[in-house]
Motif scaffolding. Structure first.
Motif, PDB file in Angstrom:
ATOM      1  N   LYS A 295      -3.668  -7.979   6.089  1.00  0.00           N
ATOM      2  CA  LYS A 295      -2.492  -7.145   5.874  1.00  0.00           C
ATOM      3  C   LYS A 295      -1.364  -7.612   6.771  1.00  0.00           C
ATOM      4  O   LYS A 295      -1.590  -8.259   7.791  1.00  0.00           O
TER       5      LYS A 295
ATOM      6  N   ASN B 213       0.853  -1.184   0.000  1.00  0.00           N
ATOM      7  CA  ASN B 213       0.000   0.000   0.000  1.00  0.00           C
ATOM      8  C   ASN B 213       0.889   1.234   0.000  1.00  0.00           C
ATOM      9  O   ASN B 213       1.739   1.389   0.875  1.00  0.00           O
TER      10      ASN B 213
ATOM     11  N   SER C  35       1.482  -5.637   8.625  1.00  0.00           N
ATOM     12  CA  SER C  35       1.795  -4.252   8.940  1.00  0.00           C
ATOM     13  C   SER C  35       3.260  -3.922   8.708  1.00  0.00           C
ATOM     14  O   SER C  35       4.150  -4.613   9.210  1.00  0.00           O
ATOM     15  N   TYR C  36       3.476  -2.870   7.950  1.00  0.00           N
ATOM     16  CA  TYR C  36       4.765  -2.208   7.743  1.00  0.00           C
ATOM     17  C   TYR C  36       5.864  -3.084   7.146  1.00  0.00           C
ATOM     18  O   TYR C  36       7.001  -2.649   7.073  1.00  0.00           O
TER      19      TYR C  36
ATOM     20  N   MET D 209      -5.723   0.254   6.511  1.00  0.00           N
ATOM     21  CA  MET D 209      -4.548  -0.026   5.688  1.00  0.00           C
ATOM     22  C   MET D 209      -3.613   1.169   5.778  1.00  0.00           C
ATOM     23  O   MET D 209      -3.944   2.253   5.302  1.00  0.00           O
ATOM     24  N   ASN D 210      -2.469   0.979   6.389  1.00  0.00           N
ATOM     25  CA  ASN D 210      -1.490   2.052   6.513  1.00  0.00           C
ATOM     26  C   ASN D 210      -0.519   2.028   5.342  1.00  0.00           C
ATOM     27  O   ASN D 210      -0.380   1.024   4.642  1.00  0.00           O
TER      28      ASN D 210
ATOM     29  N   ASN E 112       2.796   1.464   3.501  1.00  0.00           N
ATOM     30  CA  ASN E 112       3.830   0.431   3.598  1.00  0.00           C
ATOM     31  C   ASN E 112       3.343  -0.882   4.205  1.00  0.00           C
ATOM     32  O   ASN E 112       4.157  -1.733   4.532  1.00  0.00           O
ATOM     33  N   ASP E 113       2.055  -1.067   4.351  1.00  0.00           N
ATOM     34  CA  ASP E 113       1.530  -2.380   4.718  1.00  0.00           C
ATOM     35  C   ASP E 113       1.541  -3.261   3.474  1.00  0.00           C
ATOM     36  O   ASP E 113       1.329  -2.778   2.360  1.00  0.00           O
TER      37      ASP E 113
ATOM     38  N   LYS F  49      -6.325   4.617   6.095  1.00  0.00           N
ATOM     39  CA  LYS F  49      -5.809   4.495   7.453  1.00  0.00           C
ATOM     40  C   LYS F  49      -6.974   4.591   8.430  1.00  0.00           C
ATOM     41  O   LYS F  49      -7.871   5.374   8.197  1.00  0.00           O
TER      42      LYS F  49
ATOM     43  N   ILE G 163      -0.580  -5.766   1.605  1.00  0.00           N
ATOM     44  CA  ILE G 163      -1.994  -6.120   1.578  1.00  0.00           C
ATOM     45  C   ILE G 163      -2.142  -7.452   0.855  1.00  0.00           C
ATOM     46  O   ILE G 163      -1.631  -7.632  -0.247  1.00  0.00           O
TER      47      ILE G 163
ATOM     48  N   ASN H 112      -1.971   6.512   2.507  1.00  0.00           N
ATOM     49  CA  ASN H 112      -2.717   6.395   3.761  1.00  0.00           C
ATOM     50  C   ASN H 112      -4.203   6.658   3.571  1.00  0.00           C
ATOM     51  O   ASN H 112      -4.884   7.060   4.506  1.00  0.00           O
TER      52      ASN H 112
END
Length: 166
Positions: A136, A54, A138-139, A63-64, A66-67, A60, A69, A57
């Motif tokens: 997802k 992703n 995360s990060y 979904m943030n 740099n996640d 957000k 997906i 944002n």
């Protein structure tokens, strides 16, 4: 008694090492698959799902940026209200995949929203549906982008040009 507990300890330690090695190998496989897919701009399946980074944002906190997906390939007929749609605009070649929360579905139009509540109506013929976002990581996309800076240095990659121009 001590020898049997010592043997059990060695057995359990061996099992733990095997599990750790297996999990690490799976994580590396997924990381390098996403790295390849991100740099090659190809839609390859990894364990039956698409993996995308992703890049904004807009959705957000769901979904943030740099996640990674995880997208399950799904036809437009199987998507329901409230699902997160993963799609490409037909008119934009080379554009990143986009996400939106489905607010309304009509016969020839679909309405998507972002975190601010802005609705965007898109004609179904103007998008290529990849599927629906199911989960997802995360990060982890930050690690993929970091690896792409060092490993995939090419003239075609504008991110690398700006990185090395400094």
């Amino acid at each position: 008694m001590k020898s049997s507990s010592k043997g059990l300890l060695v057995f359990l330690t061996t099992i733990n090492i095997i599990i750790i090695v297996f999990c690490s190998a799976c994580a590396l496989l997924m990381l390098f698959s996403v790295l390849f897919q991100h740099n090659a701009k190809q839609d390859k399946l990894v364990f039956g799902h698409h993996l995308y980074i992703n890049t904004n944002n807009n959705l957000k906190p769901v979904m943030n940026k740099n996640d990674i997906i995880i997208v399950k390939p799904t036809s437009i007929t199987a998507i329901k209200l409230g699902d997160f749609l993963c799609y490409y605009p037909v008119s934009a070649d080379g554009q990143e995949v986009q996400f939106g929360k489905i607010e309304e579905i009509n016969a020839d139009e679909i309405s998507l929203s972002d975190k601010a509540g802005h609705n965007t109506a898109l004609a179904i013929n103007d998008i290529v549906v990849v599927g629906k976002a199911t989960n997802k990581i995360s990060y982890l996309g930050k690690a993929v982008l970091f690896l792409s800076f060092g490993i995939c240095q090419s003239e075609e990659n504008p991110v690398n040009k700006s990185w090395f121009a400094k």
